[in-house]
Design a protein around this motif. Structure first.
Motif, PDB file in Angstrom:
ATOM      1  N   MET A 174     -36.418  25.669 -35.616  1.00 35.70           N
ATOM      2  CA  MET A 174     -36.234  24.270 -35.268  1.00 35.70           C
ATOM      3  C   MET A 174     -36.725  24.062 -33.844  1.00 35.70           C
ATOM      4  O   MET A 174     -36.619  24.965 -33.022  1.00 35.70           O
ATOM      5  N   GLN A 175     -37.228  22.886 -33.604  1.00 34.63           N
ATOM      6  CA  GLN A 175     -37.660  22.551 -32.245  1.00 34.63           C
ATOM      7  C   GLN A 175     -36.925  21.296 -31.812  1.00 34.63           C
ATOM      8  O   GLN A 175     -36.820  20.333 -32.558  1.00 34.63           O
ATOM      9  N   THR A 176     -36.385  21.351 -30.599  1.00 30.14           N
ATOM     10  CA  THR A 176     -35.764  20.177 -29.994  1.00 30.14           C
ATOM     11  C   THR A 176     -36.712  19.694 -28.909  1.00 30.14           C
ATOM     12  O   THR A 176     -37.844  20.190 -28.798  1.00 30.14           O
ATOM     13  N   GLU A 177     -36.270  18.781 -28.099  1.00 29.39           N
ATOM     14  CA  GLU A 177     -37.143  18.244 -27.052  1.00 29.39           C
ATOM     15  C   GLU A 177     -37.642  19.339 -26.102  1.00 29.39           C
ATOM     16  O   GLU A 177     -38.806  19.363 -25.732  1.00 29.39           O
ATOM     17  N   ARG A 178     -36.746  20.290 -25.739  1.00 30.05           N
ATOM     18  CA  ARG A 178     -37.114  21.298 -24.744  1.00 30.05           C
ATOM     19  C   ARG A 178     -36.915  22.738 -25.201  1.00 30.05           C
ATOM     20  O   ARG A 178     -37.203  23.663 -24.447  1.00 30.05           O
ATOM     21  N   LEU A 179     -36.407  22.916 -26.411  1.00 27.27           N
ATOM     22  CA  LEU A 179     -36.066  24.251 -26.879  1.00 27.27           C
ATOM     23  C   LEU A 179     -36.679  24.565 -28.233  1.00 27.27           C
ATOM     24  O   LEU A 179     -36.900  23.669 -29.043  1.00 27.27           O
ATOM     25  N   ILE A 180     -36.900  25.837 -28.454  1.00 30.62           N
ATOM     26  CA  ILE A 180     -37.242  26.348 -29.773  1.00 30.62           C
ATOM     27  C   ILE A 180     -36.034  27.160 -30.225  1.00 30.62           C
ATOM     28  O   ILE A 180     -35.592  28.066 -29.515  1.00 30.62           O
ATOM     29  N   LEU A 181     -35.477  26.807 -31.372  1.00 31.95           N
ATOM     30  CA  LEU A 181     -34.341  27.528 -31.939  1.00 31.95           C
ATOM     31  C   LEU A 181     -34.873  28.359 -33.103  1.00 31.95           C
ATOM     32  O   LEU A 181     -35.410  27.815 -34.056  1.00 31.95           O
ATOM     33  N   ARG A 182     -34.704  29.669 -32.979  1.00 33.14           N
ATOM     34  CA  ARG A 182     -35.204  30.568 -34.005  1.00 33.14           C
ATOM     35  C   ARG A 182     -34.202  31.694 -34.190  1.00 33.14           C
ATOM     36  O   ARG A 182     -33.340  31.923 -33.338  1.00 33.14           O
ATOM     37  N   PRO A 183     -34.276  32.401 -35.321  1.00 28.71           N
ATOM     38  CA  PRO A 183     -33.309  33.481 -35.540  1.00 28.71           C
ATOM     39  C   PRO A 183     -33.318  34.488 -34.392  1.00 28.71           C
ATOM     40  O   PRO A 183     -34.379  34.839 -33.855  1.00 28.71           O
ATOM     41  N   LEU A 184     -32.130  34.907 -34.011  1.00 28.78           N
ATOM     42  CA  LEU A 184     -31.976  35.952 -33.006  1.00 28.78           C
ATOM     43  C   LEU A 184     -32.698  37.198 -33.499  1.00 28.78           C
ATOM     44  O   LEU A 184     -32.667  37.503 -34.696  1.00 28.78           O
ATOM     45  N   ALA A 185     -33.343  37.918 -32.587  1.00 25.09           N
ATOM     46  CA  ALA A 185     -34.104  39.109 -32.961  1.00 25.09           C
ATOM     47  C   ALA A 185     -33.777  40.266 -32.027  1.00 25.09           C
ATOM     48  O   ALA A 185     -33.311  40.060 -30.900  1.00 25.09           O
ATOM     49  N   GLU A 186     -34.044  41.458 -32.480  1.00 28.58           N
ATOM     50  CA  GLU A 186     -33.809  42.637 -31.649  1.00 28.58           C
ATOM     51  C   GLU A 186     -34.609  42.556 -30.352  1.00 28.58           C
ATOM     52  O   GLU A 186     -34.165  43.031 -29.308  1.00 28.58           O
ATOM     53  N   SER A 187     -35.748  41.913 -30.398  1.00 32.43           N
ATOM     54  CA  SER A 187     -36.579  41.776 -29.194  1.00 32.43           C
ATOM     55  C   SER A 187     -35.930  40.888 -28.124  1.00 32.43           C
ATOM     56  O   SER A 187     -36.408  40.835 -26.995  1.00 32.43           O
ATOM     57  N   ASP A 188     -34.823  40.233 -28.461  1.00 35.06           N
ATOM     58  CA  ASP A 188     -34.124  39.364 -27.505  1.00 35.06           C
ATOM     59  C   ASP A 188     -33.079  40.112 -26.678  1.00 35.06           C
ATOM     60  O   ASP A 188     -32.424  39.516 -25.816  1.00 35.06           O
ATOM     61  N   ILE A 189     -32.906  41.395 -26.937  1.00 34.62           N
ATOM     62  CA  ILE A 189     -31.831  42.163 -26.291  1.00 34.62           C
ATOM     63  C   ILE A 189     -31.851  42.020 -24.776  1.00 34.62           C
ATOM     64  O   ILE A 189     -30.816  41.754 -24.162  1.00 34.62           O
ATOM     65  N   ASP A 190     -32.996  42.176 -24.146  1.00 30.45           N
ATOM     66  CA  ASP A 190     -33.044  42.121 -22.673  1.00 30.45           C
ATOM     67  C   ASP A 190     -32.655  40.746 -22.133  1.00 30.45           C
ATOM     68  O   ASP A 190     -31.893  40.653 -21.167  1.00 30.45           O
ATOM     69  N   ASP A 191     -33.170  39.680 -22.756  1.00 29.72           N
ATOM     70  CA  ASP A 191     -32.819  38.335 -22.293  1.00 29.72           C
ATOM     71  C   ASP A 191     -31.332  38.058 -22.494  1.00 29.72           C
ATOM     72  O   ASP A 191     -30.675  37.486 -21.612  1.00 29.72           O
ATOM     73  N   ILE A 192     -30.791  38.450 -23.629  1.00 32.34           N
ATOM     74  CA  ILE A 192     -29.378  38.193 -23.913  1.00 32.34           C
ATOM     75  C   ILE A 192     -28.487  39.018 -22.991  1.00 32.34           C
ATOM     76  O   ILE A 192     -27.441  38.544 -22.539  1.00 32.34           O
ATOM     77  N   TRP A 193     -28.914  40.242 -22.675  1.00 31.73           N
ATOM     78  CA  TRP A 193     -28.158  41.075 -21.751  1.00 31.73           C
ATOM     79  C   TRP A 193     -27.996  40.376 -20.405  1.00 31.73           C
ATOM     80  O   TRP A 193     -26.978  40.530 -19.734  1.00 31.73           O
ATOM     81  N   GLN A 194     -28.965  39.563 -20.015  1.00 32.96           N
ATOM     82  CA  GLN A 194     -28.909  38.888 -18.715  1.00 32.96           C
ATOM     83  C   GLN A 194     -27.716  37.951 -18.603  1.00 32.96           C
ATOM     84  O   GLN A 194     -27.227  37.695 -17.507  1.00 32.96           O
ATOM     85  N   TYR A 195     -27.225  37.423 -19.732  1.00 33.80           N
ATOM     86  CA  TYR A 195     -26.015  36.589 -19.648  1.00 33.80           C
ATOM     87  C   TYR A 195     -24.807  37.236 -20.306  1.00 33.80           C
ATOM     88  O   TYR A 195     -23.673  36.979 -19.919  1.00 33.80           O
ATOM     89  N   GLN A 196     -25.019  38.115 -21.265  1.00 30.93           N
ATOM     90  CA  GLN A 196     -23.897  38.744 -21.957  1.00 30.93           C
ATOM     91  C   GLN A 196     -23.107  39.678 -21.027  1.00 30.93           C
ATOM     92  O   GLN A 196     -21.945  39.949 -21.282  1.00 30.93           O
ATOM     93  N   ARG A 197     -23.692  40.109 -19.948  1.00 35.26           N
ATOM     94  CA  ARG A 197     -23.048  41.051 -19.038  1.00 35.26           C
ATOM     95  C   ARG A 197     -22.263  40.367 -17.906  1.00 35.26           C
ATOM     96  O   ARG A 197     -21.536  41.007 -17.169  1.00 35.26           O
ATOM     97  N   LEU A 198     -22.384  39.064 -17.789  1.00 39.21           N
ATOM     98  CA  LEU A 198     -21.810  38.335 -16.656  1.00 39.21           C
ATOM     99  C   LEU A 198     -20.353  37.942 -16.890  1.00 39.21           C
ATOM    100  O   LEU A 198     -20.011  37.323 -17.895  1.00 39.21           O
ATOM    101  N   ASP A 199     -19.506  38.281 -15.922  1.00 42.85           N
ATOM    102  CA  ASP A 199     -18.088  37.913 -16.007  1.00 42.85           C
ATOM    103  C   ASP A 199     -17.920  36.406 -16.160  1.00 42.85           C
ATOM    104  O   ASP A 199     -17.038  35.935 -16.877  1.00 42.85           O
ATOM    105  N   GLU A 200     -18.753  35.652 -15.486  1.00 40.98           N
ATOM    106  CA  GLU A 200     -18.712  34.189 -15.538  1.00 40.98           C
ATOM    107  C   GLU A 200     -18.893  33.676 -16.973  1.00 40.98           C
ATOM    108  O   GLU A 200     -18.308  32.671 -17.364  1.00 40.98           O
ATOM    109  N   VAL A 201     -19.709  34.356 -17.765  1.00 36.13           N
ATOM    110  CA  VAL A 201     -19.940  33.987 -19.159  1.00 36.13           C
ATOM    111  C   VAL A 201     -18.805  34.515 -20.036  1.00 36.13           C
ATOM    112  O   VAL A 201     -18.270  33.807 -20.897  1.00 36.13           O
TER     113      VAL A 201
END
Length: 194
Positions: free
Chosen positions: A1-28
């Motif tokens: 799916m595409q919104t005005e500013r985003l592309i929404l697509r199935p989560l993939a193993e290749s997303d691990i590094d990007d997701i780690w950038q927020y999944q590791r934060l206490d604030e999140v």
């Protein structure tokens, strides 16, 4: 799916590094019932979520990566996963779905969560035929409560100290919308702006 500013697509193993950038934060993690994980455990969690891609039975879920679409505003972040959204089937019998979202704090306050969640809301009601869409959140998470309000989800109540997470009892806010409310919202004309 595409919104005005985003592309929404199935989560993939290749997303691990990007997701780690927020999944590791206490604030999140503060408002999400996820434990603090090291990189390997977080990668395994992302792989598990990437493998979840059907809503064919109670408890099944889909997770979509929220990728910044190329634009002058996205700049060097174009193509980066800045968050993810979820739909979980609570009940086939009652056609109830749960919606959730998580975003990197660097991208908070720009409407991305609302934009992505609105696309998932539309998918839930128009694409899947949900009768009821719910969001569970920690009431201290005022930003997510605002997203719920923007989506038209009503605050139906707060369960006091209903779960124990990260060494403390936490409340759980329940927000929801039923299909009848969605249809009324869709039938409401947009306000005229001069």
């Amino acid at each position: 799916m595409q919104t005005e500013r985003l592309i929404l697509r199935p989560l993939a193993e290749s997303d691990i590094d990007d997701i780690w950038q927020y999944q590791r934060l206490d604030e999140v993690l503060r408002y999400i019932p996820w434990p603090k994980r090291d990189f390997e455990a977080a990668a395994a969690h992302t792989r598990w979520r990437a493998a979840a891609h059907s809503l064919d039975a109670d408890g099944r879920a889909i997770f979509l990566a929220c990728v910044l679409a190329p634009s002058p505003d996205a700049g060097e972040h174009a193509g980066r996963v800045i968050g993810d959204v979820m739909l979980r089937l609570s009940s086939v019998e009652t056609a109830e779905l749960e919606i959730g979202w998580v975003f990197h704090p660097d991208f908070h306050g720009r409407g991305y969560a609302t934009e992505a969640a609105a696309a998932m809301q539309r998918l839930a009601f128009d694409g899947i035929g949900a009768h009821r869409l719910v969001a569970h959140l920690d009431p201290r998470n005022e930003a997510s409560a605002r997203v719920c309000a923007k989506l038209g989800l009503a605050h139906e109540g707060t369960l006091r100290e209903s779960y124990y997470d990260k060494g403390e009892w936490s409340d759980a806010g329940l927000y929801a919308m039923i299909a009848r409310d969605w249809r009324a919202l869709e039938d409401t004309p947009a306000p005229h702006t001069p």
